[in-house]
Design an enzyme around this catalytic site. Structure first.
Site, PDB file in Angstrom:
ATOM      1  N   GLY A 287       0.842  -1.188   0.000  1.00 44.90           N
ATOM      2  CA  GLY A 287       0.000   0.000   0.000  1.00 44.90           C
ATOM      3  C   GLY A 287       0.876   1.237   0.000  1.00 44.90           C
TER       4      GLY A 287
ATOM      5  CD  GLN B 274      -0.183  -5.100  11.536  1.00 45.57           C
ATOM      6  OE1 GLN B 274       0.319  -5.432  12.612  1.00 45.57           O
ATOM      7  NE2 GLN B 274       0.029  -3.916  11.001  1.00 45.57           N
TER       8      GLN B 274
ATOM      9  CG  HIS C 258       0.367   1.481  14.585  1.00 45.93           C
ATOM     10  ND1 HIS C 258       0.603   2.352  15.644  1.00 45.93           N
ATOM     11  CD2 HIS C 258      -0.948   1.133  14.671  1.00 45.93           C
ATOM     12  CE1 HIS C 258      -0.528   2.523  16.322  1.00 45.93           C
ATOM     13  NE2 HIS C 258      -1.469   1.793  15.767  1.00 45.93           N
TER      14      HIS C 258
ATOM     15  CD  GLU D 264     -10.652  31.055   4.977  1.00 48.09           C
ATOM     16  OE1 GLU D 264     -10.227  31.507   6.060  1.00 48.09           O
ATOM     17  OE2 GLU D 264     -11.363  31.694   4.193  1.00 48.09           O
TER      18      GLU D 264
END
Length: 328
Positions: free
Chosen positions: A26, A85, A107, A230
């Protein structure tokens, strides 16, 4: 004081003669594979037969089923989503690890919450770039690099830290700096940041601000510009100059209004709720909830995701973004 490591603190030597398997192609997988290959590392890709497999082949990499890649490799870097996983590890990786191999993560979720329990006779460490995959790749090509975190959970060989720094150097991270942490600290702070500030907090603030203006009789399109569009201007300034530096780039009116009224919004009650959220992460309550949600087919996840796409702020935004081709 946090420990920091740079190019001069790391060597590629520990990677010599070793084969690295990148599991998952990925956003991060693409960057890791390309950067390591450009650093002279022997790298292969383990993937399922989906478009990512084809993309890796097209990029010229040696691609194979995950089990085969894990069996061939000395270092296995797991870069698939958290919720997949555990199943992938026990189906394709666990039985293919040999003594002295290294299991690596970007991670710490599955190690921290013991969804994956590696064998004792391997190294387990983490290299977590603090940026999306495209930026990890772009900055490597520019000779800059993205900062990363390093953590060693299991040091069977006694060389896990040096190997981790070597991986970080091959990734380009030591050019910018690599900070020492632990799997627990990285996981808990990452989840908290996502929930309370970056993903949960900011989006709810946007929605609340937009709704308040629209309910007050203002045009949705104008509300969109003020409460969503913004925001990037401000976050770019904060990222580049810090919170205090940001104020020097906005009007005095904006600075006074923000400083004098922000605590009416982020109240003691809000901070108490943040501590509660952190407690749920630390105790494993959130992890258990997310694991059960995934195992059940993600019904609440899918419902919330669908509802988010139907919000008025999203409908207005889809039309207004057509006026901004540069966003593409």
């Amino acid at each position: 004081m946090v420990k920091k490591y740079y190019d001069s603190d790391a060597s590629l030597e520990p990677l010599k003669g070793k084969k690295v398997a990148i599991i998952g192609y990925g956003s991060q997988g693409r960057a890791h594979t390309a950067n390591l290959a450009d650093s002279g590392v022997d790298v292969i890709v383990g993937s399922i037969k989906d478009p990512s497999w084809d993309a890796a082949v097209e990029a010229g990499f040696n691609v194979m089923p995950i089990a085969d890649a894990a069996k061939m490799a000395d270092i296995v870097m797991v870069l698939i989503p958290d919720e997949f996983q555990k199943a992938t590890y026990y189906q394709d990786i666990h039985d293919n690890l040999e003594e002295g191999n290294a299991l690596v993560f970007a991670h710490g979720f599955n190690i921290r919450f013991k969804q994956i329990v590696p064998p004792e006779k391997i190294d387990v460490f983490m290299i977590a770039p603090k940026g999306p995959g495209y930026l990890v790749r772009e900055t490597y090509q520019q000779g800059i690099g993205v900062p990363a975190l390093i953590a060693v959970e299991q040091d069977f060989t006694g060389k896990a830290h040096d190997l981790g720094l070597a991986y970080a150097k091959a990734l380009g991270a030591t050019r910018a700096g690599v900070l020492e942490t632990t799997f627990s600290e990285e996981t808990e702070t990452d989840l908290f940041g996502e929930q309370a500030v970056l993903c949960g907090g900011v989006t709810e603030l946007i929605k609340a601000g937009f709704d308040t203006l629209v309910e007050g009789g203002y045009q949705p399109e104008v509300a969109y510009f003020e409460c969503l569009h913004e925001l990037k201007l401000i976050t770019d300034l904060v990222q580049k100059y810090g919170v205090s530096g940001m104020w020097t780039f906005v009007s005095n009116t904006a600075e006074y209004g923000g400083l004098s009224r922000r605590e009416r919004l982020i109240t003691k009650g809000t901070r108490a709720e943040m501590k509660k959220m952190l407690g749920e992460i630390q105790s494993g309550e959130f992890a258990e909830e997310w694991i059960k949600e995934s195992e059940a087919g993600r019904p609440n996840f899918n419902r919330m995701e669908k509802e988010e796409g139907e919000l008025q702020v999203e409908q207005v935004g889809r039309e207004l973004r057509k006026m901004m081709p540069w966003l593409k």
